[in-house]
Write a protein that holds these residues in place. Structure first.
Motif, PDB file in Angstrom:
ATOM      1  N   VAL A 145      -4.813  11.382  -6.232  1.00 31.41           N
ATOM      2  CA  VAL A 145      -3.930  12.514  -5.907  1.00 31.41           C
ATOM      3  C   VAL A 145      -2.774  12.090  -5.001  1.00 31.41           C
ATOM      4  CG1 VAL A 145      -3.815  14.817  -4.866  1.00 31.41           C
ATOM      5  CG2 VAL A 145      -5.828  14.142  -6.191  1.00 31.41           C
ATOM      6  N   ASP A 146      -3.045  11.293  -3.982  1.00 33.98           N
ATOM      7  CA  ASP A 146      -2.005  10.919  -3.021  1.00 33.98           C
ATOM      8  C   ASP A 146      -0.877  10.113  -3.659  1.00 33.98           C
ATOM      9  OD1 ASP A 146      -3.407  12.176  -1.028  1.00 33.98           O
ATOM     10  OD2 ASP A 146      -4.411  10.346  -0.333  1.00 33.98           O
ATOM     11  N   SER A 147      -1.176   9.346  -4.716  1.00 35.28           N
ATOM     12  CA  SER A 147      -0.159   8.507  -5.346  1.00 35.28           C
ATOM     13  C   SER A 147       0.494   9.167  -6.555  1.00 35.28           C
ATOM     14  CB  SER A 147      -0.771   7.165  -5.781  1.00 35.28           C
ATOM     15  OG  SER A 147      -1.252   6.459  -4.660  1.00 35.28           O
ATOM     16  N   PRO A 158       4.276   8.903  -5.376  1.00 40.01           N
ATOM     17  CA  PRO A 158       4.208   9.762  -4.195  1.00 40.01           C
ATOM     18  C   PRO A 158       5.575  10.107  -3.635  1.00 40.01           C
ATOM     19  CG  PRO A 158       3.740   7.509  -3.570  1.00 40.01           C
ATOM     20  CD  PRO A 158       3.906   7.502  -5.066  1.00 40.01           C
ATOM     21  N   SER A 159       6.649   9.554  -4.217  1.00 39.43           N
ATOM     22  CA  SER A 159       7.986   9.707  -3.639  1.00 39.43           C
ATOM     23  C   SER A 159       8.968  10.306  -4.635  1.00 39.43           C
ATOM     24  CB  SER A 159       8.505   8.346  -3.163  1.00 39.43           C
ATOM     25  OG  SER A 159       9.892   8.401  -2.900  1.00 39.43           O
ATOM     26  N   LYS A 160       9.538  11.441  -4.301  1.00 39.66           N
ATOM     27  CA  LYS A 160      10.555  12.063  -5.152  1.00 39.66           C
ATOM     28  C   LYS A 160      11.861  11.275  -5.154  1.00 39.66           C
ATOM     29  CE  LYS A 160      12.473  16.649  -6.163  1.00 39.66           C
ATOM     30  NZ  LYS A 160      12.487  18.068  -5.755  1.00 39.66           N
ATOM     31  N   SER A 198       0.828  -1.200   0.000  1.00 37.12           N
ATOM     32  CA  SER A 198       0.000   0.000   0.000  1.00 37.12           C
ATOM     33  C   SER A 198       0.859   1.245   0.000  1.00 37.12           C
ATOM     34  CB  SER A 198      -0.900   0.006   1.249  1.00 37.12           C
ATOM     35  OG  SER A 198      -0.093   0.114   2.400  1.00 37.12           O
ATOM     36  N   ASN A 199       0.223   2.388  -0.304  1.00 39.16           N
ATOM     37  CA  ASN A 199       0.922   3.665  -0.278  1.00 39.16           C
ATOM     38  C   ASN A 199       1.421   4.006   1.117  1.00 39.16           C
ATOM     39  OD1 ASN A 199       0.551   4.145  -2.996  1.00 39.16           O
ATOM     40  ND2 ASN A 199      -1.490   5.024  -2.660  1.00 39.16           N
ATOM     41  N   HIS A 242      -4.042  18.118 -11.504  1.00 41.14           N
ATOM     42  CA  HIS A 242      -4.910  17.205 -10.771  1.00 41.14           C
ATOM     43  C   HIS A 242      -6.387  17.547 -10.969  1.00 41.14           C
ATOM     44  CE1 HIS A 242      -1.361  15.967  -8.163  1.00 41.14           C
ATOM     45  NE2 HIS A 242      -1.900  14.823  -8.538  1.00 41.14           N
ATOM     46  N   THR A 243      -6.665  18.794 -11.224  1.00 43.04           N
ATOM     47  CA  THR A 243      -8.056  19.247 -11.258  1.00 43.04           C
ATOM     48  C   THR A 243      -8.590  19.528 -12.658  1.00 43.04           C
ATOM     49  OG1 THR A 243      -7.249  21.517 -10.893  1.00 43.04           O
ATOM     50  CG2 THR A 243      -7.936  20.239  -8.954  1.00 43.04           C
TER      51      THR A 243
END
Length: 486
Positions: free
Chosen positions: A201-203, A294-296, A25-26, A341-342
């Motif tokens: 959005v979170d991922s 989600p991770s740079k 999972s995230n 995102h929008t």
């Protein structure tokens, strides 16, 4: 598991597990980010070192003796006789000439088509065929490129003859995340997929965007031939493909076969990204790549391994203008659109071209092409600013020819070859989806029929087909509960 194992062999390397397994999972990803040793662990794990060593070994396999994997990896054979048959050459001639009846090469060929095709058939049997000399010219779109053009006869007919048989074999090698030059996908398919991903959005807080340096000119012939031999067993067909490949350096832009060679060249890389590294949000259009995460730090590590893979296995390099950035602070510039995102906007360059076309009073067809881009994104304010009218506001009723034949539902002609002559999209009070219905004038089994469907995918696809490409031959299939042209 069988598919994943087969993909490992397709990629041509012996892979172990790596740090890119995103099946968790995230929340697990977020917990790694909080670990102060995370970056050091990524750089120094024994698994990563093993992966790099195995990539350096080149093409190999660890799946011998596995009947399930052998079945998945069965190479295509006995194709050449189908490609060079007179019937297939006639079909290729018909397809290659669509929308080009006024070109000099087509006109010359039409003076004695049967004799030409028979001679070509014999040349292919005797293997005396050789690729003709290219006409090379430069175009700007906007950057300058060398475009290679071959004579209509025999070369373009040969390319279409190959693809009549090879297209489903090539397409079966592609992942669902490849969009360039694939029927039913293309720019709109990529756009829809990116927009769908951005809803998570979170991922998708960070984006890695990159492309490959001089991709087409830098495709290595020996590597391409090796990859083709992992998919094709037919020695006669391989002779013909080698002849075409060796006719120019790299893969020449302009050849009908080139777009498939280029996609196939990166197909095993795509499987490595998806099935081995388990990257969830990955999109490729030709040599333009977009990856969301989600991770740079994860994306920077991923970029390093992508560079290593492309250099070691495909002899390609990543352009130095690659970017890793937060999606919230800027847009993702991809396939002519700017994604947030929008919402989604037009790419700045296309927007400028549209404004210039309207200001100069360009012909309606040119403006309509830009409007096709605009109507699929959030451009209401832009169109108002440019004072561009919508066609429906002009009060013009098109004089559409009446369609002939009995109506037939799309389910009744699935997986059957049809000829599409024209289409109309009308409002429908019965369709619960987009409220519209697609009507197509088709010919099936030498009889005219009116095919109707509420499929949004078919509607979007057929509207992208140029007017001068009608009529065209296709087969409608159903995959994942969606209809699509093939």
């Amino acid at each position: 598991m069988r598919w994943r194992a087969a993909c490992v062999r397709w990629a041509g390397f012996r892979f172990n597990n790596s740090n890119y397994d995103n099946s968790n999972s995230n929340a697990n990803v977020s917990s790694h980010l909080c670990d102060k040793h995370y970056s050091a662990d990524l750089a120094s794990t024994a698994k990563d070192n093993a992966l790099k060593r195995q990539q350096q070994r080149g093409f190999g396999s660890d799946s011998e003796g596995d009947p399930e994997q052998a079945k998945a990896m069965k190479r295509a054979n006995n194709l050449y006789s189908k490609i060079i048959s007179i019937d297939n050459l006639r079909l290729a001639d018909k397809k290659a000439a669509k929308g080009k009846s006024g070109q000099s090469g087509v006109i010359m060929h039409r003076r004695s088509p049967d004799t030409n095709l028979l001679n070509l058939h014999h040349d292919l049997i005797n293997k005396s065929f050789t690729t003709s000399k290219y006409n090379v010219f430069k175009v700007r779109d906007p950057k300058e490129r060398d475009v290679y053009s071959l004579p209509y006869f025999p070369d373009r007919i040969v390319h279409h003859a190959v693809m009549n048989v090879m297209e489903p074999i090539f397409v079966s090698s592609f992942t669902a995340d490849t969009y360039s030059c694939i029927k039913g996908k293309g720019i709109m398919g990529a756009k829809v997929a990116v927009e769908k991903a951005l809803r998570d959005v979170d991922s998708t807080t960070y984006c890695l965007k990159l492309d490959i340096k001089k991709f087409y000119p830098n495709i290595d012939h020996n590597v391409l031939k090796t990859l083709l031999r992992r998919k094709i067993k037919d020695k006669d067909l391989l002779w013909l493909l080698d002849n075409i490949i060796d006719s120019a350096s790299g893969v020449p832009i302009g050849n009908y076969l080139s777009q498939y060679f280029a996609n196939f060249y990166l197909a095993y890389f795509d499987h490595w990204i998806k099935e081995h590294l388990r990257v969830k949000y990955y999109f490729r259009y030709a040599d333009d790549l977009v990856i969301l995460s989600p991770s740079k730090p994860y994306l920077h590590k991923l970029l390093a391994d992508i560079k290593d893979y492309l250099r070691s296995n495909l002899k390609l390099t990543v352009k130095e203008n690659y970017q890793v950035f937060p999606v919230a602070s800027r847009s993702i510039d991809f396939v002519g659109y700017r994604f947030y995102h929008t919402h989604t906007l037009m790419r700045k360059g296309i927007k400028k071209n549209l404004a210039r076309a309207i200001a100069k009073g360009n012909n309606p067809q040119s403006i309509a092409a830009y409007y096709g881009w605009a109507k699929h994104c959030d451009t209401i304010n832009l169109l108002k600013k440019l004072k561009m009218k919508n066609f429906k506001d002009l009060g013009v009723k098109p004089n559409l020819p009446a369609m002939q034949g009995d109506k037939i539902k799309v389910d009744r002609i699935l997986n059957r070859e049809i000829t599409v002559h024209s289409f109309q999209i009308k409002e429908s009070k019965f369709d619960r989806g987009n409220g519209k219905c697609l009507y197509m004038q088709i010919e099936v089994d030498q009889q005219k029929r009116v095919l109707f469907t509420g499929s949004g995918v078919l509607m979007d696809t057929i509207q992208q087909i140029p007017v001068d490409s009608f009529p065209f031959i296709t087969t409608i299939v159903k995959e994942n509960d969606r209809f699509q042209f093939t």
